[in-house]
Scaffold this motif. Sequence first.
Motif, PDB file in Angstrom:
ATOM      1  N   SER B 150     -10.997  25.181 -71.758  1.00  0.00           N
ATOM      2  CA  SER B 150     -11.122  25.190 -70.415  1.00  0.00           C
ATOM      3  C   SER B 150      -9.577  25.750 -69.973  1.00  0.00           C
ATOM      4  N   TRP B 151      -9.574  26.465 -68.833  1.00  0.00           N
ATOM      5  CA  TRP B 151      -8.319  26.740 -68.352  1.00  0.00           C
ATOM      6  C   TRP B 151      -7.835  25.725 -67.501  1.00  0.00           C
ATOM      7  N   LEU B 152      -6.475  25.517 -67.421  1.00  0.00           N
ATOM      8  CA  LEU B 152      -5.738  24.450 -66.879  1.00  0.00           C
ATOM      9  C   LEU B 152      -5.139  25.218 -65.395  1.00  0.00           C
ATOM     10  N   ALA B 153      -4.476  24.209 -64.655  1.00  0.00           N
ATOM     11  CA  ALA B 153      -4.161  25.024 -63.527  1.00  0.00           C
ATOM     12  C   ALA B 153      -2.693  25.423 -63.458  1.00  0.00           C
ATOM     13  N   ASN B 154      -1.979  25.317 -64.843  1.00  0.00           N
ATOM     14  CA  ASN B 154      -0.753  25.947 -65.137  1.00  0.00           C
ATOM     15  C   ASN B 154      -0.946  27.166 -66.000  1.00  0.00           C
ATOM     16  N   GLY B 155      -2.325  27.602 -66.210  1.00  0.00           N
ATOM     17  CA  GLY B 155      -2.529  28.970 -66.851  1.00  0.00           C
ATOM     18  C   GLY B 155      -2.851  28.840 -68.213  1.00  0.00           C
ATOM     19  N   GLU B 175      -3.166  22.185 -76.048  1.00  0.00           N
ATOM     20  CA  GLU B 175      -3.162  22.965 -74.867  1.00  0.00           C
ATOM     21  C   GLU B 175      -2.255  24.231 -75.489  1.00  0.00           C
ATOM     22  N   VAL B 176      -2.815  25.363 -75.261  1.00  0.00           N
ATOM     23  CA  VAL B 176      -2.037  26.769 -75.799  1.00  0.00           C
ATOM     24  C   VAL B 176      -1.572  27.479 -74.632  1.00  0.00           C
TER      25      VAL B 176
END
Lengths: 155, 181
Positions: B150-155, B175-176
């Motif tokens: 899933s995408w995080l708020a920080n991109g 986290e990538v």
Amino acid sequence: MLIATLLISTILLILGLAYLGRRANQVKFALAEQESTRALELALAGLETVRVKLDKDPQFPPLEPLGRKIYSYSEFIYDLDEVSLIGRYEVTLDGQYLVPPYRILRVKVVGELADEVARRVILAEFDMSPTLRHDAATENPRYFDMVNFQDMGSL
Amino acid sequence: MKRLGFTIFETLLTLLLLQVVLAVLGGLLWEYSRISQDSEQSDLALGAQSTLLQICAEVRESIQIDPAPPELKLVRLDPAKNSLSVKAGDRLPYPAPDPDPLASWNVQQAIDLINVRYYIDQDQLMRQVSDATTTVQIPVSQGITGLSASWLANGNLQVDLSVRIETQIFTFRSEVFRGLP
């Protein structure tokens, strides 16, 4: 009694060796993974220096003044005590494809831990076309961006 | 005169020693079986962690990412056409080209891209690679029960990989950072 003792000793020896072998493989695997990751981080650090130099230094890479297509440099990385060597990265910039219509700078970075215990190689490409390739009148929004990145593994 | 056989004391002592040895052997066998089970569990956990690292590395290389749990779809350059030193058959011309300002070229041409799909099939994590003509699927890791991205708020992209170890489910998370635009 002697035969029984020898039999039991042999079984114990086999079990012990099998167990030790198994644990040793697990430890080796975990250590190799850890060292490989550290080497990758070194390579990424080298790539970051390229990105920053491209961003800040208009003369970088100095290919044309030297009349070369390939430019390479290497830097050693030390721990915070500035004595213990962690490893090094070796950066090679390939300017052979800076000509139109390609206009890309290929960068190979090798991250290597001290004593050569692990080595990781990454390949990146930077877009060096100031305008769009199919429209010379329009600025390229990805100018100087890293447009391709490939982890080549342990080469 | 030479005495034949054993005395009762010798027999009892021998039986006692044999009992002690068998007790030790039994204990060791039980311990070995327990450790062996632990090792299998460690292997599954190590395999899942290693697979997660591989997925993250591939995400970092991808130019399109479509997190659609329980699948992860990626589009990336075909590594077979992108050698460290350019050679015949690669996406870049070999030998190095002469300048041609009139020619057209794209940094990420469709013909040089491949589609990668990670999905779960019967507790196996599968990696499917397809280009214009072929599709190849290979199992990547065993005992995997869940894959989620899933995408995080920080991109950044968050990737979760769950593995079943006996009756428990363990989830490894990474986290990538996406370096490519």
